[in-house]
Write a protein that holds these residues in place. Sequence first.
Motif, mmCIF file in Angstrom:
data_model
loop_
_atom_site.group_PDB
_atom_site.id
_atom_site.type_symbol
_atom_site.label_atom_id
_atom_site.label_comp_id
_atom_site.label_asym_id
_atom_site.label_seq_id
_atom_site.Cartn_x
_atom_site.Cartn_y
_atom_site.Cartn_z
ATOM 1 N N GLY A 1 -2.004 11.065 1.457
ATOM 2 C CA GLY A 1 -1.911 9.608 1.416
ATOM 3 C C GLY A 1 -1.624 9.010 2.787
ATOM 4 N N ALA A 2 -0.713 9.630 3.537
ATOM 5 C CA ALA A 2 -0.338 9.072 4.841
ATOM 6 C C ALA A 2 -1.551 9.060 5.775
ATOM 7 C CB ALA A 2 0.795 9.893 5.444
ATOM 8 N N GLU A 3 -2.390 10.076 5.651
ATOM 9 C CA GLU A 3 -3.565 10.139 6.528
ATOM 10 C C GLU A 3 -4.596 9.102 6.112
ATOM 11 O OE1 GLU A 3 -2.078 12.882 5.241
ATOM 12 O OE2 GLU A 3 -1.147 13.432 7.147
ATOM 13 N N ARG A 4 -4.750 8.924 4.806
ATOM 14 C CA ARG A 4 -5.737 7.930 4.364
ATOM 15 C C ARG A 4 -5.308 6.530 4.804
ATOM 16 N NH1 ARG A 4 -6.883 8.033 -1.093
ATOM 17 N NH2 ARG A 4 -5.312 9.565 -1.636
ATOM 18 N N VAL A 5 -3.996 6.303 4.742
ATOM 19 C CA VAL A 5 -3.489 5.005 5.193
ATOM 20 C C VAL A 5 -3.727 4.836 6.695
ATOM 21 C CG1 VAL A 5 -1.347 3.748 5.615
ATOM 22 C CG2 VAL A 5 -1.802 4.718 3.364
ATOM 23 N N LEU A 6 -3.477 5.892 7.451
ATOM 24 C CA LEU A 6 -3.667 5.777 8.903
ATOM 25 C C LEU A 6 -5.135 5.453 9.218
ATOM 26 C CD1 LEU A 6 -2.292 5.882 11.623
ATOM 27 C CD2 LEU A 6 -2.768 8.323 11.748
ATOM 28 N N VAL B 1 6.801 5.469 8.817
ATOM 29 C CA VAL B 1 7.500 6.314 7.847
ATOM 30 C C VAL B 1 6.878 6.122 6.463
ATOM 31 C CG1 VAL B 1 9.713 6.926 6.822
ATOM 32 C CG2 VAL B 1 9.611 6.217 9.210
ATOM 33 N N HIS B 2 6.368 7.233 5.915
ATOM 34 C CA HIS B 2 5.687 7.184 4.623
ATOM 35 C C HIS B 2 6.526 7.784 3.498
ATOM 36 C CE1 HIS B 2 1.652 6.071 6.175
ATOM 37 N NE2 HIS B 2 2.049 6.721 7.253
ATOM 38 N N ASP B 3 7.596 8.499 3.862
ATOM 39 C CA ASP B 3 8.380 9.202 2.833
ATOM 40 C C ASP B 3 9.864 8.953 3.015
ATOM 41 O OD1 ASP B 3 6.649 10.932 1.063
ATOM 42 O OD2 ASP B 3 5.839 11.427 3.029
ATOM 43 N N PHE B 4 10.608 9.167 1.930
ATOM 44 C CA PHE B 4 12.054 8.996 2.032
ATOM 45 C C PHE B 4 12.624 10.060 2.965
ATOM 46 C CE2 PHE B 4 11.210 7.048 -2.162
ATOM 47 C CZ PHE B 4 11.668 5.779 -1.847
ATOM 48 N N TRP C 1 5.588 19.028 -5.275
ATOM 49 C CA TRP C 1 6.347 19.345 -6.495
ATOM 50 C C TRP C 1 6.855 18.110 -7.225
ATOM 51 C CZ3 TRP C 1 11.338 17.703 -7.016
ATOM 52 C CH2 TRP C 1 11.992 17.322 -5.847
ATOM 53 N N TRP C 2 7.027 16.995 -6.493
ATOM 54 C CA TRP C 2 7.636 15.812 -7.117
ATOM 55 C C TRP C 2 6.606 14.813 -7.632
ATOM 56 C CZ3 TRP C 2 6.468 11.329 -4.459
ATOM 57 C CH2 TRP C 2 5.998 11.501 -3.157
ATOM 58 N N LYS C 3 5.318 15.182 -7.600
ATOM 59 C CA LYS C 3 4.293 14.232 -8.044
ATOM 60 C C LYS C 3 4.185 14.166 -9.571
ATOM 61 C CE LYS C 3 2.644 12.374 -4.194
ATOM 62 N NZ LYS C 3 2.613 10.941 -3.903
ATOM 63 N N PRO D 1 11.627 9.053 -6.995
ATOM 64 C CA PRO D 1 11.131 7.751 -6.545
ATOM 65 C C PRO D 1 9.965 7.928 -5.564
ATOM 66 C CG PRO D 1 13.515 7.796 -6.504
ATOM 67 C CD PRO D 1 13.078 9.197 -6.834
ATOM 68 N N GLU D 2 8.893 7.193 -5.839
ATOM 69 C CA GLU D 2 7.681 7.316 -5.012
ATOM 70 C C GLU D 2 7.815 6.368 -3.822
ATOM 71 O OE1 GLU D 2 4.390 8.983 -5.854
ATOM 72 O OE2 GLU D 2 4.300 8.497 -3.718
ATOM 73 N N PRO D 3 7.616 6.845 -2.602
ATOM 74 C CA PRO D 3 7.772 5.950 -1.451
ATOM 75 C C PRO D 3 6.870 4.716 -1.535
ATOM 76 C CG PRO D 3 7.699 8.235 -0.737
ATOM 77 C CD PRO D 3 7.406 8.250 -2.201
ATOM 78 N N PHE D 4 5.590 4.927 -1.805
ATOM 79 C CA PHE D 4 4.662 3.797 -1.997
ATOM 80 C C PHE D 4 3.802 4.087 -3.217
ATOM 81 C CE2 PHE D 4 0.542 1.764 -1.490
ATOM 82 C CZ PHE D 4 0.887 0.448 -1.242
ATOM 83 N N GLY D 5 2.974 5.103 -3.126
ATOM 84 C CA GLY D 5 2.088 5.435 -4.249
ATOM 85 C C GLY D 5 0.703 4.843 -4.025
ATOM 86 N N LEU D 6 0.001 5.403 -3.034
ATOM 87 C CA LEU D 6 -1.301 4.855 -2.671
ATOM 88 C C LEU D 6 -2.258 4.832 -3.858
ATOM 89 C CD1 LEU D 6 -2.798 3.777 -0.226
ATOM 90 C CD2 LEU D 6 -3.565 6.109 0.272
ATOM 91 N N VAL D 7 -2.119 5.840 -4.701
ATOM 92 C CA VAL D 7 -3.010 5.942 -5.856
ATOM 93 C C VAL D 7 -2.901 4.690 -6.739
ATOM 94 C CG1 VAL D 7 -1.387 7.131 -7.397
ATOM 95 C CG2 VAL D 7 -3.800 7.622 -7.566
HETATM 96 C C1 GLC Z 1 3.222 9.485 1.428
HETATM 97 C C2 GLC Z 1 4.075 8.970 0.278
HETATM 98 C C3 GLC Z 1 3.257 8.140 -0.692
HETATM 99 C C4 GLC Z 1 2.473 7.082 0.045
HETATM 100 C C5 GLC Z 1 1.676 7.686 1.191
HETATM 101 C C6 GLC Z 1 1.024 6.622 2.047
HETATM 102 O O1 GLC Z 1 2.331 10.440 1.009
HETATM 103 O O2 GLC Z 1 4.689 10.043 -0.393
HETATM 104 O O3 GLC Z 1 4.074 7.511 -1.637
HETATM 105 O O4 GLC Z 1 1.599 6.417 -0.820
HETATM 106 O O5 GLC Z 1 2.527 8.427 2.037
HETATM 107 O O6 GLC Z 1 1.973 5.761 2.639
#
Ligand code: GLC
Length: 407
Positions: free
Chosen positions: A14-19, A141-144, A231-233, A312-318
């Motif tokens: 997810g972090a890479e797709r966002v980038l 920062v993408h994760d807790f 593991w936490w998904k 808790p999901e940091p964001f949840g791109l899905v």
């Molecule tokens: C990380 C987080 C996820 C978020 C993604 C993009 O993978 O765990 O919740 O959607 O980064 O920010």
Amino acid sequence: MKILFLNPSGQLGGAERVLLDFMASIRATHPAWHLEMVATAEGPFVSRAVALGIATTVLPLPAPLAAFGDGGVDTERNRVWRSLILLAVFVRGAAPTAAYIWRLRRHLRLAAPDVIHSNGFKTHLLGLWARPPGVPVIWHVHDFVARRPLMSTLLRRHARRCAAVVANSRSVAEDVRAVCGESIPIHLLYNAVDLETFSPDGPMLDLDAAARLSPPPPGTVRIGLIATLAWWKGHTVFLQALSLLPPELPFRAYVVGGALYETQRSQHTVNGLRELTVKLGIEDRVGFTGFVEDAAAAMRALDIVVHASSEPEPFGLVIAEAMACGRPLVVSLAGGAAELVRVGENALGHRPGDSASLAQCIRVLINDPSLRRALGQAGRVTAERSFDRARLAGQLVPIYRAAGAFG
Ligand code: GLC
């Protein structure tokens, strides 16, 4: 202007797709700017960045550092053991890490960027250690952080040297604040998606073929969990929920996604999950597609998208992607994920880790096609309003500027 991105993986999480979306948005608004990236491994993320026209260099991490991670299963007993193991790995990896920093420093000096945008924990530190003097480093920062015993200590110690933090949700921003303190500017910047790629109409993936199953009878409702195998998904919550559904309901479920990470003990295996389906007696109702390159096509092939993170999901791109595809969603209501939805209006929600409450939501949706349609339509409206990637550059560039990137 020259922006250098640092990413601690070559995989497409997810972090890479966002980038990639951030890069595309900057490219569209500032075509003359030079965008460059250093990734620490080859992989589909690197190919996508190259296809976007980003000057990309792969500097592979030494093996001990690549395997180093503290995002595994967290119990009190584990914590102590894990800290000891991590310390041992760290000591063993010290010499190759020093050599790596030296190489990275040389690369960054030659690249001479105006700003370094780091996209993951390892490169947050490596970027600070290797940057040319005076170049601001931004931590995206993408994760807790607080979940990770060692990383939170390291980030806290280095926070004063980081120019600014970009957090993908309010929950993550609060978490970074709690770990790193008040000295560092923290900006909330919700992720976004490409609304043309993630749209209700377009090609659909043949999920059955991908999972090597023959097509189910017509009228079967397709339910999918799309996630990395971290593991936490919530894969086990999802499978348990399916086992609680009345067997006569016409559904087939899919686990879409593969094991992406090099870090030790941080993820499920497909075999382990298959064994669980056998134990639960649902092996003939669940297919495993493995990693899917075109997530939008997979979503469009689903009637219900499930997000089931047990933490808790940091964001949840899905969640943003499924909404953009007009798909009805069930969301695990905690962390950033809970900030993105309005329950009953554009999604249904369940308590994290509670398979019975997830089963109840899935059951309601299987039985109610018009609710599925209404949630999907409302989701698309939300996505158009809140998750259009065109806004990203306009929000990010002032953060670079405030951090001193452009003199
Ligand atoms: C990380 C987080 C996820 C978020 C993604 C993009 O993978 O765990 O919740 O959607 O980064 O920010």
